[in-house]
Design a protein around this motif. Structure first.
Motif, PDB file in Angstrom:
ATOM      1  N   THR A   3      31.639  25.054 -45.928  1.00  0.00           N
ATOM      2  CA  THR A   3      30.935  23.772 -46.067  1.00  0.00           C
ATOM      3  C   THR A   3      29.496  24.024 -46.527  1.00  0.00           C
ATOM      4  O   THR A   3      29.047  25.173 -46.547  1.00  0.00           O
ATOM      5  CB  THR A   3      30.922  23.028 -44.714  1.00  0.00           C
ATOM      6  OG1 THR A   3      30.455  23.956 -43.729  1.00  0.00           O
ATOM      7  CG2 THR A   3      32.298  22.532 -44.325  1.00  0.00           C
ATOM      8  N   ASN A   4      28.777  22.965 -46.868  1.00  0.00           N
ATOM      9  CA  ASN A   4      27.378  23.116 -47.300  1.00  0.00           C
ATOM     10  C   ASN A   4      26.580  23.875 -46.238  1.00  0.00           C
ATOM     11  O   ASN A   4      26.676  23.550 -45.051  1.00  0.00           O
ATOM     12  CB  ASN A   4      26.718  21.746 -47.522  1.00  0.00           C
ATOM     13  CG  ASN A   4      27.298  21.021 -48.717  1.00  0.00           C
ATOM     14  OD1 ASN A   4      27.673  19.865 -48.629  1.00  0.00           O
ATOM     15  ND2 ASN A   4      27.409  21.695 -49.832  1.00  0.00           N
ATOM     16  N   ALA A   8      26.969  26.962 -45.323  1.00  0.00           N
ATOM     17  CA  ALA A   8      27.750  27.962 -44.570  1.00  0.00           C
ATOM     18  C   ALA A   8      27.263  29.389 -44.815  1.00  0.00           C
ATOM     19  O   ALA A   8      27.528  30.286 -44.012  1.00  0.00           O
ATOM     20  CB  ALA A   8      29.230  27.840 -44.926  1.00  0.00           C
ATOM     21  N   LYS A  41      27.372  30.882 -48.266  1.00  0.00           N
ATOM     22  CA  LYS A  41      28.061  31.480 -49.422  1.00  0.00           C
ATOM     23  C   LYS A  41      27.071  32.020 -50.458  1.00  0.00           C
ATOM     24  O   LYS A  41      27.167  33.167 -50.876  1.00  0.00           O
ATOM     25  CB  LYS A  41      28.975  30.437 -50.103  1.00  0.00           C
ATOM     26  CG  LYS A  41      29.980  29.801 -49.171  1.00  0.00           C
ATOM     27  CD  LYS A  41      30.795  28.740 -49.870  1.00  0.00           C
ATOM     28  CE  LYS A  41      30.007  27.536 -50.358  1.00  0.00           C
ATOM     29  NZ  LYS A  41      29.387  26.710 -49.308  1.00  0.00           N
ATOM     30  N   TYR A  98      16.466  33.775 -42.098  1.00  0.00           N
ATOM     31  CA  TYR A  98      15.260  33.145 -42.614  1.00  0.00           C
ATOM     32  C   TYR A  98      14.517  32.609 -41.401  1.00  0.00           C
ATOM     33  O   TYR A  98      14.923  31.600 -40.843  1.00  0.00           O
ATOM     34  CB  TYR A  98      15.600  31.994 -43.565  1.00  0.00           C
ATOM     35  CG  TYR A  98      16.214  32.439 -44.873  1.00  0.00           C
ATOM     36  CD1 TYR A  98      15.445  33.068 -45.846  1.00  0.00           C
ATOM     37  CD2 TYR A  98      17.568  32.222 -45.136  1.00  0.00           C
ATOM     38  CE1 TYR A  98      16.006  33.460 -47.048  1.00  0.00           C
ATOM     39  CE2 TYR A  98      18.128  32.619 -46.344  1.00  0.00           C
ATOM     40  CZ  TYR A  98      17.343  33.233 -47.294  1.00  0.00           C
ATOM     41  OH  TYR A  98      17.893  33.621 -48.481  1.00  0.00           O
ATOM     42  N   GLU A 149      29.810  28.615 -57.851  1.00  0.00           N
ATOM     43  CA  GLU A 149      30.214  27.250 -58.198  1.00  0.00           C
ATOM     44  C   GLU A 149      30.254  27.038 -59.719  1.00  0.00           C
ATOM     45  O   GLU A 149      29.544  26.191 -60.265  1.00  0.00           O
ATOM     46  CB  GLU A 149      29.279  26.232 -57.533  1.00  0.00           C
ATOM     47  CG  GLU A 149      29.314  26.362 -56.011  1.00  0.00           C
ATOM     48  CD  GLU A 149      28.732  25.156 -55.298  1.00  0.00           C
ATOM     49  OE1 GLU A 149      28.847  24.037 -55.830  1.00  0.00           O
ATOM     50  OE2 GLU A 149      28.168  25.342 -54.211  1.00  0.00           O
TER      51      GLU A 149
HETATM   52  P1  ATP Z   1      26.110  25.113 -50.435  1.00  0.00           P
HETATM   53  O1  ATP Z   1      27.585  24.954 -50.430  1.00  0.00           O
HETATM   54  O2  ATP Z   1      25.413  23.847 -50.031  1.00  0.00           O
HETATM   55  O3  ATP Z   1      25.560  25.722 -51.704  1.00  0.00           O
HETATM   56  P2  ATP Z   1      25.955  27.673 -49.038  1.00  0.00           P
HETATM   57  O4  ATP Z   1      27.191  27.954 -48.246  1.00  0.00           O
HETATM   58  O5  ATP Z   1      25.820  28.369 -50.340  1.00  0.00           O
HETATM   59  O6  ATP Z   1      25.755  26.102 -49.194  1.00  0.00           O
HETATM   60  P3  ATP Z   1      23.417  28.870 -48.424  1.00  0.00           P
HETATM   61  O7  ATP Z   1      22.712  28.281 -49.594  1.00  0.00           O
HETATM   62  O8  ATP Z   1      23.736  30.307 -48.444  1.00  0.00           O
HETATM   63  O9  ATP Z   1      24.744  28.047 -48.087  1.00  0.00           O
HETATM   64  O10 ATP Z   1      22.524  28.544 -47.136  1.00  0.00           O
HETATM   65  C1  ATP Z   1      22.817  29.047 -45.842  1.00  0.00           C
HETATM   66  C2  ATP Z   1      21.692  28.688 -44.894  1.00  0.00           C
HETATM   67  O11 ATP Z   1      20.525  29.420 -45.249  1.00  0.00           O
HETATM   68  C3  ATP Z   1      21.298  27.212 -44.935  1.00  0.00           C
HETATM   69  O12 ATP Z   1      20.977  26.826 -43.612  1.00  0.00           O
HETATM   70  C4  ATP Z   1      20.077  27.195 -45.806  1.00  0.00           C
HETATM   71  O13 ATP Z   1      19.220  26.134 -45.472  1.00  0.00           O
HETATM   72  C5  ATP Z   1      19.446  28.543 -45.489  1.00  0.00           C
HETATM   73  N1  ATP Z   1      18.672  29.094 -46.623  1.00  0.00           N
HETATM   74  C6  ATP Z   1      19.163  29.467 -47.811  1.00  0.00           C
HETATM   75  N2  ATP Z   1      18.187  29.943 -48.612  1.00  0.00           N
HETATM   76  C7  ATP Z   1      17.039  29.870 -47.895  1.00  0.00           C
HETATM   77  C8  ATP Z   1      15.669  30.219 -48.148  1.00  0.00           C
HETATM   78  N3  ATP Z   1      15.308  30.758 -49.317  1.00  0.00           N
HETATM   79  N4  ATP Z   1      14.782  29.998 -47.168  1.00  0.00           N
HETATM   80  C9  ATP Z   1      15.144  29.479 -45.984  1.00  0.00           C
HETATM   81  N5  ATP Z   1      16.401  29.134 -45.663  1.00  0.00           N
HETATM   82  C10 ATP Z   1      17.351  29.323 -46.598  1.00  0.00           C
END
Ligand code: ATP
Length: 240
Positions: free
Chosen positions: A37-38, A40, A42, A13, A158
């Motif tokens: 982790t948040n 990451a 996923k 992104y 989740e």
């Molecule tokens: P969580 O456990 O908090 O749900 P996650 O492991 O699912 O986190 P993702 O939601 O895949 O993580 O996000 C991964 C990275 O991509 C993060 O830095 C997030 O800010 C970024 N990101 C996700 N979606 C977008 C988007 N539509 N536009 C810009 N950045 C994004």
């Protein structure tokens, strides 16, 4: 043939690399938990694997078929229960099921709905509007709906987020009933859930897939006391 196979899967992104070159192989009938982790990566990974978003680079094969050149076929064999519960709040539970059966043009619609109502114990909820259900029931209905097209591959993002311990365990029982019959990819922040339900676990950190193994193998590899300790070591990049 693998249910899911990725090669160098990348999602960027702008300057942010959300997923950084993942190579993943998930067997048919396997329950694979994706942890991290948040932030990451996923959800971004699940969205690419379920063809909700396009990768920036890399390939994905579902049941041996390239996801981009076979998107219509592949959409018929997978389904997603997203993080945000996917039900129409002003429709009743029955109307929600009927609506999605219509979207997927399910042939034996009434039989399929009846089967899901039985598996998820939805009889008493059928006439209620989705918005008045508790969080636990909304998640159950959302997962029931994601099974309407008999998917061979199901993505659960989740599924038990925010549920009380009883509702969580009820959902575990349902997921366990599906285990082995279809391929399931599950993301969760609950270590106990991953350990209890999954055949194998993948751990993501900063967009990278840093470990893939069974919970027991990961505990051994990290010389950890339990799975949570192993996860912390791996996710934070501490010395194994
Ligand atoms: P969580 O456990 O908090 O749900 P996650 O492991 O699912 O986190 P993702 O939601 O895949 O993580 O996000 C991964 C990275 O991509 C993060 O830095 C997030 O800010 C970024 N990101 C996700 N979606 C977008 C988007 N539509 N536009 C810009 N950045 C994004």
């Amino acid at each position: 043939m693998y249910a899911i196979e990725t090669d160098n899967l990348i999602k960027k992104y702008k300057d942010n690399i959300a997923v950084n070159g993942i190579n993943l192989k998930i067997k048919q009938g396997e329950l694979f938990a994706l942890l991290g982790t948040n932030g990451a990566g996923k959800t971004t990974t699940i969205k690419m694997l379920s063809s909700l978003i396009l990768p920036s680079l890399g390939t994905i094969k579902i049941n041996g078929l390239d996801i981009f050149s076979n998107s219509q076929t592949i959409k018929q064999i997978l389904n997603v229960s997203p993080q945000e519960t996917a039900i129409a709040p002003n429709l009743t539970v029955k109307e929600n099921l009927e609506f999605m059966a219509g979207v997927y043009q399910i042939k034996y619609k009434n039989e399929k709905i009846e089967e899901l109502v039985n598996v998820f114990n939805l009889t008493e909820m059928l006439g209620q509007k989705a918005k008045v259900l508790s969080g636990g029931w909304q998640r159950k209905v959302s997962i029931a709906i994601s099974l309407i097209n008999d998917p061979q591959i199901l993505f659960l993002d989740e599924p038990t987020l925010g549920l009380d311990v009883i509702a969580r365990r009820e959902l575990w029982k349902i997921i366990e009933k599906l285990k082995g019959k279809i391929t399931i990819v599950l993301t969760t922040h609950y270590m106990e859930e991953a350990e209890k339900l999954s055949d194998r676990i993948g751990i993501m950190s900063k967009g990278n897939l840093v470990a893939v193994a069974t919970a027991d193998e990961l505990i051994r590899q990290c010389d950890a006391k339990n799975f949570e300790d192993a996860f912390v070591k791996i996710a934070t990049g501490d010395e194994l």
